[in-house]
Structure formats: structure tokens, C-alpha cells
Enzyme design. Sequence first.
Site, PDB file in Angstrom:
ATOM      1  N   LEU A  33      45.213  37.419  26.459  1.00  0.00           N
ATOM      2  CA  LEU A  33      46.684  37.498  26.430  1.00  0.00           C
ATOM      3  C   LEU A  33      47.209  38.886  26.804  1.00  0.00           C
ATOM      4  CD1 LEU A  33      47.496  35.248  23.314  1.00  0.00           C
ATOM      5  CD2 LEU A  33      47.313  34.591  25.719  1.00  0.00           C
ATOM      6  N   LYS A  85      45.356  42.833  37.830  1.00  0.00           N
ATOM      7  CA  LYS A  85      45.671  42.537  39.231  1.00  0.00           C
ATOM      8  C   LYS A  85      46.766  43.395  39.865  1.00  0.00           C
ATOM      9  CE  LYS A  85      49.338  39.285  38.394  1.00  0.00           C
ATOM     10  NZ  LYS A  85      50.094  38.147  38.847  1.00  0.00           N
ATOM     11  N   SER A 125      40.507  37.563  46.957  1.00  0.00           N
ATOM     12  CA  SER A 125      41.815  37.879  47.521  1.00  0.00           C
ATOM     13  C   SER A 125      41.698  38.248  48.987  1.00  0.00           C
ATOM     14  CB  SER A 125      42.373  39.070  46.737  1.00  0.00           C
ATOM     15  OG  SER A 125      43.462  39.622  47.415  1.00  0.00           O
ATOM     16  N   TYR A 150      41.855  47.950  42.674  1.00  0.00           N
ATOM     17  CA  TYR A 150      41.916  46.507  42.413  1.00  0.00           C
ATOM     18  C   TYR A 150      41.183  45.739  43.516  1.00  0.00           C
ATOM     19  CZ  TYR A 150      43.724  41.790  42.824  1.00  0.00           C
ATOM     20  OH  TYR A 150      43.805  40.424  42.987  1.00  0.00           O
ATOM     21  N   LYS A 154      37.462  43.254  43.706  1.00  0.00           N
ATOM     22  CA  LYS A 154      37.270  41.912  44.269  1.00  0.00           C
ATOM     23  C   LYS A 154      36.129  41.939  45.276  1.00  0.00           C
ATOM     24  CE  LYS A 154      40.508  39.802  42.048  1.00  0.00           C
ATOM     25  NZ  LYS A 154      40.116  38.925  40.954  1.00  0.00           N
ATOM     26  N   ASP A 296      50.198  49.362  52.379  1.00  0.00           N
ATOM     27  CA  ASP A 296      50.593  48.070  52.960  1.00  0.00           C
ATOM     28  C   ASP A 296      50.106  47.953  54.402  1.00  0.00           C
ATOM     29  OD1 ASP A 296      51.813  46.925  50.809  1.00  0.00           O
ATOM     30  OD2 ASP A 296      53.877  47.172  51.520  1.00  0.00           O
TER      31      ASP A 296
HETATM   32  P1  NAD Z   1      47.617  36.976  35.688  1.00  0.00           P
HETATM   33  O1  NAD Z   1      47.602  38.391  35.252  1.00  0.00           O
HETATM   34  O2  NAD Z   1      48.845  36.171  35.496  1.00  0.00           O
HETATM   35  O3  NAD Z   1      46.385  36.189  35.013  1.00  0.00           O
HETATM   36  C1  NAD Z   1      45.186  36.828  34.667  1.00  0.00           C
HETATM   37  C2  NAD Z   1      44.893  36.474  33.217  1.00  0.00           C
HETATM   38  O4  NAD Z   1      43.676  37.091  32.807  1.00  0.00           O
HETATM   39  C3  NAD Z   1      45.977  36.947  32.250  1.00  0.00           C
HETATM   40  O5  NAD Z   1      46.398  35.844  31.479  1.00  0.00           O
HETATM   41  C4  NAD Z   1      45.296  38.007  31.393  1.00  0.00           C
HETATM   42  O6  NAD Z   1      45.796  38.041  30.079  1.00  0.00           O
HETATM   43  C5  NAD Z   1      43.847  37.583  31.486  1.00  0.00           C
HETATM   44  N1  NAD Z   1      42.855  38.652  31.329  1.00  0.00           N
HETATM   45  C6  NAD Z   1      42.790  39.848  31.947  1.00  0.00           C
HETATM   46  N2  NAD Z   1      41.709  40.534  31.563  1.00  0.00           N
HETATM   47  C7  NAD Z   1      41.048  39.749  30.671  1.00  0.00           C
HETATM   48  C8  NAD Z   1      39.859  39.897  29.911  1.00  0.00           C
HETATM   49  N3  NAD Z   1      39.114  40.998  29.980  1.00  0.00           N
HETATM   50  N4  NAD Z   1      39.488  38.891  29.084  1.00  0.00           N
HETATM   51  C9  NAD Z   1      40.226  37.759  28.974  1.00  0.00           C
HETATM   52  N5  NAD Z   1      41.361  37.578  29.673  1.00  0.00           N
HETATM   53  C10 NAD Z   1      41.767  38.550  30.511  1.00  0.00           C
HETATM   54  O7  NAD Z   1      47.181  36.953  37.245  1.00  0.00           O
HETATM   55  P2  NAD Z   1      47.215  35.756  38.293  1.00  0.00           P
HETATM   56  O8  NAD Z   1      48.239  36.086  39.308  1.00  0.00           O
HETATM   57  O9  NAD Z   1      47.254  34.472  37.606  1.00  0.00           O
HETATM   58  O10 NAD Z   1      45.809  35.995  38.987  1.00  0.00           O
HETATM   59  C11 NAD Z   1      44.646  35.291  38.584  1.00  0.00           C
HETATM   60  C12 NAD Z   1      43.464  35.824  39.361  1.00  0.00           C
HETATM   61  O11 NAD Z   1      43.714  35.685  40.771  1.00  0.00           O
HETATM   62  C13 NAD Z   1      43.194  37.310  39.143  1.00  0.00           C
HETATM   63  O12 NAD Z   1      41.810  37.521  39.128  1.00  0.00           O
HETATM   64  C14 NAD Z   1      43.826  37.951  40.347  1.00  0.00           C
HETATM   65  O13 NAD Z   1      43.220  39.171  40.655  1.00  0.00           O
HETATM   66  C15 NAD Z   1      43.557  36.921  41.422  1.00  0.00           C
HETATM   67  N6  NAD Z   1      44.484  37.001  42.558  1.00  0.00           N
HETATM   68  C16 NAD Z   1      45.839  36.984  42.335  1.00  0.00           C
HETATM   69  C17 NAD Z   1      46.712  37.085  43.411  1.00  0.00           C
HETATM   70  C18 NAD Z   1      48.203  37.102  43.187  1.00  0.00           C
HETATM   71  O14 NAD Z   1      48.924  37.522  44.090  1.00  0.00           O
HETATM   72  N7  NAD Z   1      48.707  36.648  42.048  1.00  0.00           N
HETATM   73  C19 NAD Z   1      46.217  37.201  44.722  1.00  0.00           C
HETATM   74  C20 NAD Z   1      44.841  37.208  44.920  1.00  0.00           C
HETATM   75  C21 NAD Z   1      43.975  37.098  43.820  1.00  0.00           C
HETATM   76  N1  UFG Z   2      57.720  43.932  49.625  1.00  0.00           N
HETATM   77  C1  UFG Z   2      58.964  44.505  49.763  1.00  0.00           C
HETATM   78  N2  UFG Z   2      59.660  44.817  48.624  1.00  0.00           N
HETATM   79  C2  UFG Z   2      59.168  44.585  47.367  1.00  0.00           C
HETATM   80  C3  UFG Z   2      57.884  43.999  47.238  1.00  0.00           C
HETATM   81  C4  UFG Z   2      57.188  43.695  48.394  1.00  0.00           C
HETATM   82  O1  UFG Z   2      59.435  44.724  50.882  1.00  0.00           O
HETATM   83  O2  UFG Z   2      59.843  44.903  46.380  1.00  0.00           O
HETATM   84  C5  UFG Z   2      56.974  43.564  50.843  1.00  0.00           C
HETATM   85  C6  UFG Z   2      55.651  44.270  51.002  1.00  0.00           C
HETATM   86  O3  UFG Z   2      55.826  45.507  51.641  1.00  0.00           O
HETATM   87  C7  UFG Z   2      54.848  43.255  51.820  1.00  0.00           C
HETATM   88  C8  UFG Z   2      55.400  41.904  51.337  1.00  0.00           C
HETATM   89  O4  UFG Z   2      56.661  42.188  50.754  1.00  0.00           O
HETATM   90  O5  UFG Z   2      55.161  43.385  53.185  1.00  0.00           O
HETATM   91  C9  UFG Z   2      54.514  41.240  50.299  1.00  0.00           C
HETATM   92  O6  UFG Z   2      54.262  42.164  49.233  1.00  0.00           O
HETATM   93  P1  UFG Z   2      53.620  41.708  47.843  1.00  0.00           P
HETATM   94  O7  UFG Z   2      53.556  42.913  46.985  1.00  0.00           O
HETATM   95  O8  UFG Z   2      54.338  40.515  47.315  1.00  0.00           O
HETATM   96  O9  UFG Z   2      52.176  41.203  48.261  1.00  0.00           O
HETATM   97  P2  UFG Z   2      50.980  41.976  48.992  1.00  0.00           P
HETATM   98  O10 UFG Z   2      50.702  41.240  50.268  1.00  0.00           O
HETATM   99  O11 UFG Z   2      51.230  43.408  49.078  1.00  0.00           O
HETATM  100  O12 UFG Z   2      49.789  41.762  47.951  1.00  0.00           O
HETATM  101  C10 UFG Z   2      49.554  40.512  47.299  1.00  0.00           C
HETATM  102  C11 UFG Z   2      48.959  40.769  45.920  1.00  0.00           C
HETATM  103  C12 UFG Z   2      47.592  41.384  46.056  1.00  0.00           C
HETATM  104  C13 UFG Z   2      46.740  40.521  46.928  1.00  0.00           C
HETATM  105  C14 UFG Z   2      47.396  40.289  48.261  1.00  0.00           C
HETATM  106  C15 UFG Z   2      46.603  39.353  49.117  1.00  0.00           C
HETATM  107  O13 UFG Z   2      49.783  41.636  45.173  1.00  0.00           O
HETATM  108  O14 UFG Z   2      46.993  41.428  44.796  1.00  0.00           O
HETATM  109  O15 UFG Z   2      48.696  39.730  48.072  1.00  0.00           O
HETATM  110  O16 UFG Z   2      46.297  38.206  48.397  1.00  0.00           O
HETATM  111  F1  UFG Z   2      45.548  41.143  47.120  1.00  0.00           F
END
Ligand code: NAD
Ligand code: UFG
Length: 337
Positions: A33, A85, A125, A150, A154, A296
Amino acid sequence: MNILVTGGAGFIGSHTLIELYKAGHTALVVDNLYNANPEALRRVAEIIGIPEIPFVEADIRDRQALEAVFANNRFDACIHFAGLKAVGESVEKPLEYYENNLNGTFVLLDVMRRHNCKNIIFSSSATVYGDPAIIPITEECPKGQCTNPYGQTKSMLEQVMMDLQKADPDWNIVLLRYFNPIGAHPSGKIGENPNGIPNNLMPYITQVAIGKRERLGVFGNDYPTHDGTGVRDYIHVMDLASAHVAALQAITRKQGLTIYNIGTGQGYSVLDVVKAFIRVSKVDIPYVIMPRRAGDIATCYCNPDKAERELGWKAQFGLDDMCRDAWNWQKNNPEGY
Ligand code: NAD
Ligand code: UFG
């Protein structure tokens, strides 16, 4: 199948639980959590129509707690979402990120192995491609230089799992490289719930729409893209959720280690997203052009054909659906959970 879902109370995990149960699977969530609210799991159970989602509040780095979970349950596979993340925060706190993401996964893999559960789907990712050498990105595209800790975690964990599977072919491992998940469950009951100022584009836009933030900062309009703003492959979180159910097939077929890009294959710029959101929500989104954000890249979208060919999975939702559902969630839950 009975699935261990680490990080299942988070954004992607909570949505995936719905698709798992819909497909006839069951799950137990382990989450500490740190970045989630237990209310999400309550609402997931309500959407599915069951009394509750089996849940253990524990940190996956806590070996004893994880051992107890495995001693009391039998799992066919694990879907491993748990991790930190936030890209920017990982630059400020590299040790915390390496420690949580790497160590958590090491403990998890070891406990799984000890209990002879050797099937795992890992949340990777698009960030592992760095500044991609080929657009649209296929799985054969070489991994690139990640610009933040981060992303490094991955990339490193992918390598760890490749080595593990090579050493012990009993492991079935699916690395899902997510592109940009946005949107929410169409019920508006669950969605993305960022702490503080959102780092990502869509939650920032919805907070401007609800009046929490004055205007969106657009990070750069001088990229070599159709309108100068960054282009990404946005994918509806429910499509991403169903990709996990599809990925269980690769486990059943004992495919060894496989990698899939999970995106739509369609790139949209920041301004495309803003315009779509305004059209769908009928709410104006004031924005100001800001300097580029460090780290970026200009363009990132994938070729998702491999997932369709091998798993029969293809994204169903478009950008308008993503905007509608993100807005529906934010409107119904102005303060999140
Ligand atoms: P999120 O933060 O909403 O979910 C991650 C969950 O893991 C959270 O509920 C957190 O409480 C839990 N957590 C973290 N560390 C922990 C630990 N040590 N033990 C137990 N629980 C733990 O993130 P999300 O957006 O749902 O992402 C899920 C996964 O997908 C992550 O691994 C993230 O890196 C990956 N991912 C997310 C995105 C994105 O843009 N959201 C993109 C690519 C990959
Ligand atoms: N952006 C803005 N203003 C903001 C936020 C984002 O202009 O306030 C732009 C960024 O510059 C980028 C696009 O919107 O061009 C998307 O940005 P995000 O931050 O939403 O996403 P990213 O592509 O930078 O990264 C996300 C996740 C990473 C993941 C990646 C690929 O945050 O964890 O996608 O999966 F690795």
C-alpha cells in the site's frame, strides 16, 4: 488459474484483477500500500460482484511474509506489478528505487522457486528501448540507454529473468513492455490516483479539467513530430489488463521466455491528446508551452503485431475512449479514492 498479483492494489493491477476474474481466474493480492489505497480493492470486488479480493498487506521484500503467503496458497502463476515507478523521483532517490525494485523481485523469484511456482508475467516498459533505434518499435529493436534509475531497474530485471530462464528452463516468463497506459474502468469506480502533482500527461490533464491545476505545461514543441510535441503510444488500461489474461496463454503453452510490446501501434502527440480530451469532455484545457523535460524523447510507439499473432490480443479502445474513461473517473472521484 489462481494468480498471485503483486502490486495488485495499484493502477494497472486493480484493472487487471477485473479481467482475470472475468476470464474465470482467481487472484490473491500482495501489496504494501505504499502507492495504493485499499478502497481500490473494495471497488474491484464490487465491480466483479464478489465479497472481497483476497489480500495480504505485505512488502514483497519481506521474505517471511511471502513465505507465509506461499505456504497457505497454491498459485499457478504470478503477475508481478509491485515496484516504484516515478521516473523523476527515481533520479532523486536511486538507492530506494534500485533497492525496492531489484530486491523485491529477487525475493519474489526466490520464494516462487522454493515453492515450485515458476510462471511469471513481469511489468516491463517501453522505457527499456531508450531512444528507440526503429519506429514503430518491434521486440527485436535493441534495448537502449535508459536515462533514469527507474528504467534501469526494468532493463536489469529483464536481464535477470532471461538469465534465470536460461539456467532453469522450467521457468515460463513473459516480459510485457507496456507503452503509455491511461484511462480507467468504464464504471468510473477505479482509476489512476497519483499522489501530489501528477508526473504523467493524462492525470495532469484531468486535474486541470476538474479545476485542481490551472493549466497544463506542454514539455517542448520543437521535437521532430507533426506538431512539435512528443508522440507516444497511449493504451487504454483495460486493454492492458486484458493483455495479461492473454499472456497467461504463453505460460500455459510453456513458451520459455517471451517478450511482447503492449501498445496500440498508434502514436499521438501531446496536443493530439489535449484536443481529443477537450472534444470528448467538452471542458477546455488551458496549456502553456514549456521547455523540454530532461530525459524525454520525441517519438515512441510500437508495432504490437507479435502479441496479436501469438496471443490473439489486440487493443480494442481508441484515444477518445481513453479520454472519456479517464475523465469519467476523475469527475466521479475529484479527490481520488
Ligand atoms: P502503481 O504504483 O499504481 O502500482 C504499483 C503497486 O505496487 C502499488 O500498489 C504499490 O503500493 C505496490 N508496491 C510497490 N513496492 C512494493 C513492495 N516492495 N511490496 C509490495 N507492494 C509494493 O503503478 P502502476 O502504474 O499500476 O504500475 C504497475 C507496474 O507496471 C509497475 O511495475 C510499473 O513500473 C509498471 N509500468 C507502469 C507504467 C505506467 O505508465 N503506469 C508503464 C510501464 C510499466
Ligand atoms: N507531458 C507534458 N506535460 C506533462 C506531462 C507530460 O507535456 O505535464 C508530455 C511528455 O513530455 C511526453 C508525453 O507528455 O511527451 C507523455 O509523458 P508521460 O510522462 O505521460 O509519459 P512518458 O512517455 O514520459 O513515460 C511513461 C511512464 C514511464 C514509462 C513510459 C513508457 O511514465 O514509466 O511511459 O512506458 F516507462
